[in-house]
Design an enzyme around this catalytic site. Structure first.
Site, PDB file in Angstrom:
ATOM      1  N   ASP A  13       1.576  14.209   1.665  1.00  0.00           N
ATOM      2  CA  ASP A  13       2.683  13.658   0.869  1.00  0.00           C
ATOM      3  C   ASP A  13       2.803  14.210  -0.546  1.00  0.00           C
ATOM      4  O   ASP A  13       3.003  13.448  -1.511  1.00  0.00           O
ATOM      5  CB  ASP A  13       2.565  12.135   0.803  1.00  0.00           C
ATOM      6  N   LYS A 111       6.768  11.044   8.499  1.00  0.00           N
ATOM      7  CA  LYS A 111       6.308   9.715   8.864  1.00  0.00           C
ATOM      8  C   LYS A 111       7.079   8.658   8.091  1.00  0.00           C
ATOM      9  O   LYS A 111       7.651   8.940   7.034  1.00  0.00           O
ATOM     10  CB  LYS A 111       4.802   9.577   8.621  1.00  0.00           C
ATOM     11  N   CYS A 156      -2.353   6.819   1.599  1.00  0.00           N
ATOM     12  CA  CYS A 156      -2.078   7.704   2.735  1.00  0.00           C
ATOM     13  C   CYS A 156      -3.231   8.658   3.042  1.00  0.00           C
ATOM     14  O   CYS A 156      -3.491   8.953   4.211  1.00  0.00           O
ATOM     15  CB  CYS A 156      -0.771   8.447   2.511  1.00  0.00           C
TER      16      CYS A 156
END
Length: 206
Positions: A13, A111, A156
């Site tokens: 990310d 996601k 994450c």
């Protein structure tokens, strides 16, 4: 750190909304980009993840009238931290940080694109049952060991490493190539979770 042919760098990310100036900025989140670029040049295999939310996503505080960001609510699959709107699919905030330079990355895993379920992990959505497909890809490519970095260390990156380990991969978190959100107790609980799961925390040597 000398990567093997069966190793992969899993970059979590590294998106504009998670960097300074973004809607869910991690403090100094952009400072790790040069290091990640250097690490990426050492790995034959690089995989990127990308938060990719629709409007009204269940993780957005704005989708829960009367709720504030950084609080926790109960949803069908359990506790859900609520965040400011972020990484709306197709937006500039959802784009990778412009300085991220990993042109040989072989896969982008998006996601959090289902409105009614969040997805911290690169492997499983937050119900801990719905797969993203990454595990199958990694197995079919014959990859064994995953080095994780990116944003955010205590969310994450954490859940990706724990799920990857549970799925049978050796996961190593590169601490100096990750940054944390740093909610109360979140870094401490992440370190404990890594210790409990036998996940190594290492520093880069580039």
């Amino acid at each position: 750190m000398k990567p093997l042919a069966t190793d992969a760098l899993l970059v979590i990310d590294m998106q504009s909304d998670f960097c300074p100036g973004g809607s869910l900025a991690v403090d100094e989140g952009d400072s790790i980009v040069p290091l990640i670029n250097k690490l990426g040049r050492r790995f034959e295999h690089v995989i990127l993840t990308q938060d990719w939310h629709p409007e009204g996503h269940i993780s957005f505080a704005s989708a829960h009238p009367g709720s504030q960001p950084y609080t926790v609510t109960e949803v069908a699959y359990g506790p859900q931290t609520l965040w400011p709107d972020h990484c709306l699919k197709g937006s500039s905030g959802a784009a990778f940080h412009p300085a991220l330079d990993l042109p040989h990355a072989e896969l982008i895993v998006r996601k959090g694109f289902r409105r009614e379920i969040d997805s911290y992990s690169a492997f499983l959505e937050n119900d801990h049952r719905t797969p993203t497909g990454l595990a199958g890809y990694v197995r079919e490519r014959g990859l064994k060991r995953l080095f994780l970095c990116g944003l955010a260390y205590d969310f994450c990156v954490r859940f990706s490493a724990i799920d990857g380990t549970a799925l049978g991969f050796e996961c190593i978190v590169i601490e100096d190539a990750s940054k944390a959100v740093g909610l109360p107790g979140s870094v401490e609980s992440t370190n404990e979770a890594f210790a409990d799961a036998g996940i190594k925390r290492e520093r880069s040597d580039v």
